[in-house]
Design a protein around this motif. Structure first.
Motif, PDB file in Angstrom:
ATOM      1  N   GLY A  47      -2.732   2.712 -11.037  1.00  0.00           N
ATOM      2  CA  GLY A  47      -2.309   4.599 -10.683  1.00  0.00           C
ATOM      3  C   GLY A  47      -1.184   4.757 -11.551  1.00  0.00           C
ATOM      4  N   GLN A  48      -0.441   3.532 -11.863  1.00  0.00           N
ATOM      5  CA  GLN A  48       0.869   3.838 -12.899  1.00  0.00           C
ATOM      6  C   GLN A  48       0.657   2.843 -13.727  1.00  0.00           C
ATOM      7  OE1 GLN A  48       3.965   1.629  -9.750  1.00  0.00           O
ATOM      8  NE2 GLN A  48       2.258   1.945  -8.321  1.00  0.00           N
ATOM      9  N   PHE A  49      -0.195   2.309 -14.092  1.00  0.00           N
ATOM     10  CA  PHE A  49      -0.166   1.568 -15.850  1.00  0.00           C
ATOM     11  C   PHE A  49       0.548   3.124 -17.012  1.00  0.00           C
ATOM     12  CE2 PHE A  49      -2.753   0.100 -19.297  1.00  0.00           C
ATOM     13  CZ  PHE A  49      -2.134  -2.066 -19.068  1.00  0.00           C
ATOM     14  N   ALA A  70       6.005   2.834 -14.900  1.00  0.00           N
ATOM     15  CA  ALA A  70       5.200   3.126 -13.278  1.00  0.00           C
ATOM     16  C   ALA A  70       5.851   3.560 -12.443  1.00  0.00           C
ATOM     17  CB  ALA A  70       5.698   1.884 -13.021  1.00  0.00           C
ATOM     18  N   CYS A  71       5.461   3.413 -11.078  1.00  0.00           N
ATOM     19  CA  CYS A  71       6.324   5.097 -10.023  1.00  0.00           C
ATOM     20  C   CYS A  71       6.924   4.882 -10.126  1.00  0.00           C
ATOM     21  CB  CYS A  71       5.743   4.572  -8.856  1.00  0.00           C
ATOM     22  SG  CYS A  71       6.355   4.754  -6.889  1.00  0.00           S
ATOM     23  N   PRO A  72       7.454   6.453  -9.846  1.00  0.00           N
ATOM     24  CA  PRO A  72       9.340   6.973 -10.563  1.00  0.00           C
ATOM     25  C   PRO A  72      10.289   6.239  -9.783  1.00  0.00           C
ATOM     26  CG  PRO A  72       7.347   8.870  -9.879  1.00  0.00           C
ATOM     27  CD  PRO A  72       6.276   7.821 -10.605  1.00  0.00           C
ATOM     28  N   ARG A  73       8.938   6.818  -7.569  1.00  0.00           N
ATOM     29  CA  ARG A  73       9.387   6.167  -6.797  1.00  0.00           C
ATOM     30  C   ARG A  73      10.728   7.080  -7.118  1.00  0.00           C
ATOM     31  NH1 ARG A  73      10.424  -0.695  -6.691  1.00  0.00           N
ATOM     32  NH2 ARG A  73      12.477  -0.070  -4.544  1.00  0.00           N
ATOM     33  N   CYS A 128       0.953  -1.022   0.050  1.00  0.00           N
ATOM     34  CA  CYS A 128      -0.117  -0.085  -0.193  1.00  0.00           C
ATOM     35  C   CYS A 128       0.996   1.130  -0.252  1.00  0.00           C
ATOM     36  CB  CYS A 128      -0.728  -0.033   1.314  1.00  0.00           C
ATOM     37  SG  CYS A 128      -2.109   1.609   1.756  1.00  0.00           S
ATOM     38  N   PHE A 129       1.378   1.639  -1.191  1.00  0.00           N
ATOM     39  CA  PHE A 129       2.253   2.157  -0.757  1.00  0.00           C
ATOM     40  C   PHE A 129       1.801   4.213  -1.407  1.00  0.00           C
ATOM     41  CE2 PHE A 129       5.206  -0.969  -2.556  1.00  0.00           C
ATOM     42  CZ  PHE A 129       5.738  -1.521  -1.376  1.00  0.00           C
ATOM     43  N   GLY A 130       1.413   4.237  -1.972  1.00  0.00           N
ATOM     44  CA  GLY A 130      -0.174   5.100  -2.118  1.00  0.00           C
ATOM     45  C   GLY A 130      -0.701   5.360  -2.802  1.00  0.00           C
ATOM     46  N   ALA A 131      -1.653   6.786  -3.288  1.00  0.00           N
ATOM     47  CA  ALA A 131      -3.351   6.122  -3.672  1.00  0.00           C
ATOM     48  C   ALA A 131      -3.629   5.605  -5.273  1.00  0.00           C
ATOM     49  CB  ALA A 131      -3.433   7.946  -3.883  1.00  0.00           C
ATOM     50  N   CYS A 132      -1.984   4.561  -5.517  1.00  0.00           N
ATOM     51  CA  CYS A 132      -2.343   5.000  -6.637  1.00  0.00           C
ATOM     52  C   CYS A 132      -2.442   3.499  -6.510  1.00  0.00           C
ATOM     53  CB  CYS A 132      -0.165   4.803  -8.030  1.00  0.00           C
ATOM     54  SG  CYS A 132       0.417   4.810  -6.543  1.00  0.00           S
ATOM     55  N   ASP A 133      -2.488   3.430  -5.689  1.00  0.00           N
ATOM     56  CA  ASP A 133      -2.433   0.988  -5.280  1.00  0.00           C
ATOM     57  C   ASP A 133      -3.609   0.703  -4.727  1.00  0.00           C
ATOM     58  OD1 ASP A 133      -0.630  -0.877  -5.119  1.00  0.00           O
ATOM     59  OD2 ASP A 133       0.871  -0.390  -3.517  1.00  0.00           O
ATOM     60  N   GLY A 142      12.863   9.232   3.718  1.00  0.00           N
ATOM     61  CA  GLY A 142      13.816   9.609   2.848  1.00  0.00           C
ATOM     62  C   GLY A 142      13.751  10.147   1.381  1.00  0.00           C
ATOM     63  N   PHE A 143      12.629   9.415   0.811  1.00  0.00           N
ATOM     64  CA  PHE A 143      11.718   8.683  -0.282  1.00  0.00           C
ATOM     65  C   PHE A 143      11.070  10.438  -1.210  1.00  0.00           C
ATOM     66  CE2 PHE A 143       7.885   8.209  -2.662  1.00  0.00           C
ATOM     67  CZ  PHE A 143       8.123   7.600  -3.203  1.00  0.00           C
ATOM     68  N   HIS A 144      10.648  11.365   0.074  1.00  0.00           N
ATOM     69  CA  HIS A 144      10.324  12.755  -0.638  1.00  0.00           C
ATOM     70  C   HIS A 144      11.005  13.765  -0.281  1.00  0.00           C
ATOM     71  CE1 HIS A 144       6.346  10.649   0.882  1.00  0.00           C
ATOM     72  NE2 HIS A 144       5.834  11.059  -0.271  1.00  0.00           N
ATOM     73  N   PHE A 172      -5.556  13.606  -8.540  1.00  0.00           N
ATOM     74  CA  PHE A 172      -6.024  14.152  -9.897  1.00  0.00           C
ATOM     75  C   PHE A 172      -6.092  12.587 -11.259  1.00  0.00           C
ATOM     76  CE2 PHE A 172      -1.060  15.135 -10.031  1.00  0.00           C
ATOM     77  CZ  PHE A 172      -1.130  14.140 -10.544  1.00  0.00           C
ATOM     78  N   TYR A 173      -5.067  11.817 -10.299  1.00  0.00           N
ATOM     79  CA  TYR A 173      -4.579  11.077 -11.567  1.00  0.00           C
ATOM     80  C   TYR A 173      -6.180   9.769 -11.469  1.00  0.00           C
ATOM     81  CZ  TYR A 173      -1.346   9.111  -8.345  1.00  0.00           C
ATOM     82  OH  TYR A 173      -0.745   8.651  -7.274  1.00  0.00           O
ATOM     83  N   PHE A 174      -6.612   9.028  -9.969  1.00  0.00           N
ATOM     84  CA  PHE A 174      -6.778   8.190  -9.142  1.00  0.00           C
ATOM     85  C   PHE A 174      -8.713   8.368 -10.004  1.00  0.00           C
ATOM     86  CE2 PHE A 174      -9.477   6.382  -6.552  1.00  0.00           C
ATOM     87  CZ  PHE A 174      -9.209   5.281  -5.720  1.00  0.00           C
ATOM     88  N   VAL A 186       3.167  17.108  -0.690  1.00  0.00           N
ATOM     89  CA  VAL A 186       3.999  16.527  -1.927  1.00  0.00           C
ATOM     90  C   VAL A 186       3.689  14.804  -1.833  1.00  0.00           C
ATOM     91  CG1 VAL A 186       5.765  18.474  -2.002  1.00  0.00           C
ATOM     92  CG2 VAL A 186       5.822  15.912  -0.079  1.00  0.00           C
ATOM     93  N   LEU A 187       4.085  14.356  -3.072  1.00  0.00           N
ATOM     94  CA  LEU A 187       3.750  12.614  -3.051  1.00  0.00           C
ATOM     95  C   LEU A 187       5.258  12.500  -3.858  1.00  0.00           C
ATOM     96  CD1 LEU A 187       0.085  11.337  -5.122  1.00  0.00           C
ATOM     97  CD2 LEU A 187       1.444  12.271  -2.468  1.00  0.00           C
ATOM     98  N   GLY A 188       5.658  11.088  -4.422  1.00  0.00           N
ATOM     99  CA  GLY A 188       6.987  10.548  -4.805  1.00  0.00           C
ATOM    100  C   GLY A 188       6.871  11.101  -5.686  1.00  0.00           C
ATOM    101  N   CYS A 189       5.650  11.677  -6.740  1.00  0.00           N
ATOM    102  CA  CYS A 189       5.603  11.750  -8.067  1.00  0.00           C
ATOM    103  C   CYS A 189       5.398  12.465  -8.689  1.00  0.00           C
ATOM    104  CB  CYS A 189       5.038  10.023  -9.206  1.00  0.00           C
ATOM    105  SG  CYS A 189       2.443   9.893  -7.873  1.00  0.00           S
ATOM    106  N   ASP A 190       4.514  13.942  -7.421  1.00  0.00           N
ATOM    107  CA  ASP A 190       4.265  15.039  -7.930  1.00  0.00           C
ATOM    108  C   ASP A 190       4.704  16.331  -6.653  1.00  0.00           C
ATOM    109  OD1 ASP A 190       2.364  17.174  -7.881  1.00  0.00           O
ATOM    110  OD2 ASP A 190       1.500  16.133  -8.927  1.00  0.00           O
TER     111      ASP A 190
HETATM  112  S1  SF4 Z   1       4.831   8.097  -5.919  1.00  0.00           S
HETATM  113 FE1  SF4 Z   1       5.440   5.884  -6.611  1.00  0.00          FE
HETATM  114  S2  SF4 Z   1       3.822   4.965  -5.037  1.00  0.00           S
HETATM  115 FE2  SF4 Z   1       2.998   7.166  -4.636  1.00  0.00          FE
HETATM  116  S3  SF4 Z   1       1.093   7.894  -5.564  1.00  0.00           S
HETATM  117 FE3  SF4 Z   1       2.898   8.570  -6.936  1.00  0.00          FE
HETATM  118  S4  SF4 Z   1       2.706   6.449  -8.463  1.00  0.00           S
HETATM  119 FE4  SF4 Z   1       2.279   5.345  -6.754  1.00  0.00          FE
END
Ligand code: SF4
Length: 319
Positions: free
Chosen positions: A239-241, A285-288, A59-64, A181-183, A85-87, A159-163
């Motif tokens: 959300g990553q497709f 996929a997720c830029p992580r 369960c890493f994000g709303a994409c998940d 450290g991700f963000h 917005f992408y969900f 912030v999100l890891g992808c935004d």
């Molecule tokens: S960073 Fe990755 S896991 Fe987090 S919301 Fe964005 S696509 Fe999903």
């Protein structure tokens, strides 16, 4: 229920279940909070009579969203993220944002001495986004101008890891309030600015320098330049497709004389890539945190970085 002062909103959950007449509900929690899943399930079940199924998946994000579980329950409570917005809105999914009640003042006061410039961009994960205004007032007392940027996400400064759109404000540095450290590493890479990460739980301050992080990405791209065969990864989480992006990258790679293959997977982890006999991977996929991939045996680069490899984009245009 409170853990690390997170608000699990159990009363709201019980009300939703009763008002929407849900008989079977699902719970999806981030990894670090799975320890409380049993307690939450027990309380919900006792007080509402609903049957509760806990997701054991990531369960890493709303994409998940756990889509298989979503299909067999009346309501799915997804903890720790906001809808974005992408969900694509789905009726049975209810987001519980897990706002934290921890006081951010002590860690912001500790971070002030590390801020070198006059203007600082203020960012946070959704768990602390409500505390940004308070942090801004506190920074003003220390003579620092703090800016909370508009974002494409639900809240300003979030912030999100992808935004990281909220970090695009006229500032010298970024102050990030949150854990891990991700963000902050992503923020430094994306904005090219020094990031001061302040963890309100541990009171730890960490500094992320963009040049160091960019150097690692540059090395990954340089390694991929020698590749003759490429695995292009398609993330199968909703959300990553990004099938079109992956297919078009493959076409471009073939035009450049490379062998390129499409690989579909849910989670990109080192062990799952070991068996594929290609020289490098491209992640659509997720830029992580791109830094995660530094430890993989073969280079894993982003779609934009691959365009640099293909000669379609300049390195300076992505960082
Ligand atoms: S960073 Fe990755 S896991 Fe987090 S919301 Fe964005 S696509 Fe999903």
């Amino acid at each position: 229920m409170k853990k690390n002062s997170y608000d699990f909103e159990l009363e709201r959950i019980k009300t939703e279940i009763k008002e929407r007449g849900a008989r079977r509900v699902g719970l999806q929690l981030p990894e670090g909070l799975k320890t409380v899943a049993i307690d939450i399930a027990g309380e919900i079940s006792k007080d509402t009579g609903a049957e509760v199924i806990i997701s054991g998946n990531s369960c890493f994000g709303a994409c998940d969203i756990d889509e298989k579980l979503e299909k067999v329950v009346d309501l799915l409570f997804h903890f720790g993220h906001t809808d974005t917005f992408y969900f694509k809105k789905r009726k049975p999914v209810v987001f519980i944002e897990l706002r934290s009640g921890v006081d951010v003042k002590p860690v912001v006061e500790k971070a002030v001495v590390k801020i070198e410039g006059e203007a600082v961009g203020l960012t946070a994960t959704v768990q602390h986004v409500h505390a940004l205004k308070e942090a801004k007032l506190l920074l003003a007392r220390y003579g620092k101008k703090a800016l909370i940027g508009k974002s494409r996400l639900k809240y300003d400064g979030q912030v999100l890891g992808c935004d990281f759109s909220s970090a695009l404000v006229p500032c010298d540095e970024i102050l990030f309030i949150g854990s891990g450290g991700f963000h902050p590493a992503g923020l430094a890479l994306y904005t090219g600015k020094r990031v001061i990460a302040a963890d309100p739980f541990t009171l730890q301050i960490s500094i992320y320098e963009p040049e160091e992080l960019r150097k690692k990405r540059y090395i990954a791209i340089a390694r991929a330049l020698d590749a003759k065969s490429i695995g292009i990864i398609i993330g199968m989480k909703s959300g990553q497709f990004n099938l079109n992006r992956a297919v078009s990258l493959r076409v471009k790679a073939i035009e450049k004389g490379l062998n390129a293959y499409l690989i579909a997977m849910d989670e990109i982890i080192a062990d799952k890539l070991l068996g594929f006999g290609v020289d490098a991977f491209v992640n659509t996929a997720c830029p992580r945190l791109a830094e995660d991939f530094v430890h993989f045996e073969k280079p894993v680069i982003s779609a934009k970085e691959f365009e640099v490899v293909l000669g379609e984009r300049r390195w300076e245009d992505i960082f």
